[in-house]
Design a protein around this motif. Sequence first.
Motif, PDB file in Angstrom:
ATOM      1  N   MET A 243       0.809  -1.219   0.000  1.00  0.00           N
ATOM      2  CA  MET A 243       0.000   0.000   0.000  1.00  0.00           C
ATOM      3  C   MET A 243       0.851   1.282   0.000  1.00  0.00           C
ATOM      4  N   PRO A 244       1.939   1.375   0.785  1.00  0.00           N
ATOM      5  CA  PRO A 244       2.752   2.590   0.736  1.00  0.00           C
ATOM      6  C   PRO A 244       3.281   2.907  -0.664  1.00  0.00           C
ATOM      7  N   ARG A 245       3.712   1.859  -1.420  1.00  0.00           N
ATOM      8  CA  ARG A 245       4.221   2.111  -2.775  1.00  0.00           C
ATOM      9  C   ARG A 245       3.100   2.592  -3.694  1.00  0.00           C
ATOM     10  N   VAL A 246       1.932   1.988  -3.540  1.00  0.00           N
ATOM     11  CA  VAL A 246       0.794   2.359  -4.384  1.00  0.00           C
ATOM     12  C   VAL A 246       0.380   3.805  -4.109  1.00  0.00           C
ATOM     13  N   LEU A 247       0.164   4.130  -2.837  1.00  0.00           N
ATOM     14  CA  LEU A 247      -0.217   5.492  -2.488  1.00  0.00           C
ATOM     15  C   LEU A 247       0.886   6.488  -2.840  1.00  0.00           C
ATOM     16  N   GLY A 248       2.121   6.062  -2.660  1.00  0.00           N
ATOM     17  CA  GLY A 248       3.249   6.939  -2.979  1.00  0.00           C
ATOM     18  C   GLY A 248       3.260   7.342  -4.443  1.00  0.00           C
ATOM     19  N   SER A 249       2.895   6.407  -5.324  1.00  0.00           N
ATOM     20  CA  SER A 249       2.894   6.730  -6.755  1.00  0.00           C
ATOM     21  C   SER A 249       1.782   7.709  -7.114  1.00  0.00           C
ATOM     22  N   LEU A 250       0.745   7.779  -6.278  1.00  0.00           N
ATOM     23  CA  LEU A 250      -0.334   8.736  -6.512  1.00  0.00           C
ATOM     24  C   LEU A 250      -0.003  10.102  -5.902  1.00  0.00           C
ATOM     25  N   VAL A 251       0.518  10.078  -4.683  1.00  0.00           N
ATOM     26  CA  VAL A 251       0.874  11.328  -4.005  1.00  0.00           C
ATOM     27  C   VAL A 251       1.943  12.098  -4.781  1.00  0.00           C
ATOM     28  N   ALA A 252       2.830  11.374  -5.466  1.00  0.00           N
ATOM     29  CA  ALA A 252       3.938  12.005  -6.181  1.00  0.00           C
ATOM     30  C   ALA A 252       3.583  12.480  -7.585  1.00  0.00           C
TER      31      ALA A 252
ATOM     32  N   ALA B 171     -10.888   8.528 -11.916  1.00  0.00           N
ATOM     33  CA  ALA B 171      -9.931   7.516 -12.356  1.00  0.00           C
ATOM     34  C   ALA B 171      -9.956   6.370 -11.352  1.00  0.00           C
ATOM     35  N   PHE B 172      -9.646   5.176 -11.841  1.00  0.00           N
ATOM     36  CA  PHE B 172      -9.564   4.002 -10.962  1.00  0.00           C
ATOM     37  C   PHE B 172      -8.100   3.621 -10.779  1.00  0.00           C
ATOM     38  N   HIS B 173      -7.825   3.002  -9.624  1.00  0.00           N
ATOM     39  CA  HIS B 173      -6.452   2.559  -9.367  1.00  0.00           C
ATOM     40  C   HIS B 173      -6.520   1.334  -8.454  1.00  0.00           C
ATOM     41  N   ASP B 174      -6.042   0.187  -8.946  1.00  0.00           N
ATOM     42  CA  ASP B 174      -6.093  -1.035  -8.152  1.00  0.00           C
ATOM     43  C   ASP B 174      -5.026  -1.040  -7.065  1.00  0.00           C
ATOM     44  N   SER B 175      -5.245  -1.856  -6.040  1.00  0.00           N
ATOM     45  CA  SER B 175      -4.405  -1.823  -4.838  1.00  0.00           C
ATOM     46  C   SER B 175      -3.007  -2.387  -5.045  1.00  0.00           C
ATOM     47  N   ASP B 176      -2.767  -3.103  -6.154  1.00  0.00           N
ATOM     48  CA  ASP B 176      -1.424  -3.636  -6.384  1.00  0.00           C
ATOM     49  C   ASP B 176      -0.707  -2.956  -7.547  1.00  0.00           C
ATOM     50  N   ASP B 177      -1.291  -1.910  -8.106  1.00  0.00           N
ATOM     51  CA  ASP B 177      -0.702  -1.210  -9.246  1.00  0.00           C
ATOM     52  C   ASP B 177       0.110  -0.005  -8.796  1.00  0.00           C
TER      53      ASP B 177
ATOM     54  N   ASP C 250     -11.634   1.076   1.494  1.00  0.00           N
ATOM     55  CA  ASP C 250     -11.218  -0.090   2.277  1.00  0.00           C
ATOM     56  C   ASP C 250     -12.341  -1.125   2.274  1.00  0.00           C
ATOM     57  N   ASP C 251     -12.116  -2.218   1.533  1.00  0.00           N
ATOM     58  CA  ASP C 251     -13.122  -3.277   1.402  1.00  0.00           C
ATOM     59  C   ASP C 251     -12.888  -4.355   2.460  1.00  0.00           C
ATOM     60  N   CYS C 252     -12.838  -3.933   3.726  1.00  0.00           N
ATOM     61  CA  CYS C 252     -12.605  -4.824   4.871  1.00  0.00           C
ATOM     62  C   CYS C 252     -11.263  -5.534   4.772  1.00  0.00           C
ATOM     63  N   SER C 253     -10.241  -4.799   4.374  1.00  0.00           N
ATOM     64  CA  SER C 253      -8.899  -5.363   4.247  1.00  0.00           C
ATOM     65  C   SER C 253      -8.302  -5.653   5.623  1.00  0.00           C
ATOM     66  N   THR C 254      -7.428  -6.667   5.687  1.00  0.00           N
ATOM     67  CA  THR C 254      -6.713  -6.980   6.926  1.00  0.00           C
ATOM     68  C   THR C 254      -5.415  -6.184   7.033  1.00  0.00           C
ATOM     69  N   ASP C 255      -5.054  -5.452   5.990  1.00  0.00           N
ATOM     70  CA  ASP C 255      -3.859  -4.610   6.022  1.00  0.00           C
ATOM     71  C   ASP C 255      -4.115  -3.358   6.864  1.00  0.00           C
ATOM     72  N   ASP C 256      -3.034  -2.754   7.305  1.00  0.00           N
ATOM     73  CA  ASP C 256      -3.144  -1.522   8.091  1.00  0.00           C
ATOM     74  C   ASP C 256      -3.283  -0.344   7.133  1.00  0.00           C
ATOM     75  N   ILE C 257      -4.437  -0.225   6.536  1.00  0.00           N
ATOM     76  CA  ILE C 257      -4.662   0.835   5.554  1.00  0.00           C
ATOM     77  C   ILE C 257      -4.700   2.202   6.238  1.00  0.00           C
ATOM     78  N   GLU C 258      -5.323   2.259   7.411  1.00  0.00           N
ATOM     79  CA  GLU C 258      -5.396   3.533   8.128  1.00  0.00           C
ATOM     80  C   GLU C 258      -4.002   4.050   8.456  1.00  0.00           C
ATOM     81  N   GLY C 259      -3.116   3.140   8.864  1.00  0.00           N
ATOM     82  CA  GLY C 259      -1.742   3.550   9.162  1.00  0.00           C
ATOM     83  C   GLY C 259      -1.011   4.022   7.920  1.00  0.00           C
TER      84      GLY C 259
END
Length: 294
Positions: A1-10, A69-75, A22-31
């Motif tokens: 998630m950090p890499r994915v969000l990082g590519s959008l923030v930049a 725009a759409f952006h998948d969680s592993d892209d 957040d589709d009930c993910s077990t990852d720490d998305i909030e963090g």
Amino acid sequence: MPRVLGSLVAQSYRNLEIIVADDCSTDDIEGAVAAFNDPRIKLVRREKNGGVAAARNTGVDAATGDLIAFHDSDDMCTVDRFEQSMRRLEELPEDYIGVYSSRLIYNEVTPDTYGQMATYIRPFPHETPLEGDLGARTMRDNIINFPTLLVKAEALRAAGYSDHLLRKNVDWDLALRLTRQGKFGFIPEPLILTPTSMDPSVSANRVSRSQRQGARSYVRITGKLRRAGLGGAALAKHYTSTGIYLMRVDRPRFARKFLGAALSLTPTKPKLWAHYLLSYAPGLHAKIRQGAEL
């Protein structure tokens, strides 16, 4: 998630509203969101897991911009994804409602497995047409990479929500409706990078799940295509694909209905007859399929 969000923030284009569904993910998305401390990021949570279609619908409901725009969680996207997309859309006539680009898909590797890595581009270079009125083209299959799509929000909402009953071919189903709303432009440069696993256990699980989901999605989408007016050999091709999917998930009687419908439209196809006759002997069909693809 950090890499994915990082590519959008930049992104070089800064005027973005970044919605994380957040589709009930077990990852720490909030963090992960909190770590960026970026006011453009908005986290919306779903109470129940609903799959990619439901998550996208949640994101669309939360969006306030004129473009979506759409952006998948592993892209991951190139730093100028939105700059290029905005520029291309502004160049096009008013009846163009969106733009999309090619997508680079590659294997995740280690130094030891680097020599086994494969990469490929979607849409394939031989695909045509790639832009303009894609309605008839989309009836055959989908070439619009939704993780690369930038579309006018008004047109997207007019097309309707993603079908939450589908867990596969969600993009294709929505593309069938979106291409009735207007034309699309194409950017040949890959603006999205998509990693895939080389782990055999992960791949085997994906293939098994994909076949079941593929069968269900083809049944549903083929019905929509028929109701939309598709007929003849084009519809027969979809009937055939649906029947073959159903054979692979051990639904021979259901498969026979679709294969029979395909034969009624294209009765001179030897391979289609073979599939139809073997639907009465599913065990033999499976053995033949293991040795050679029908």
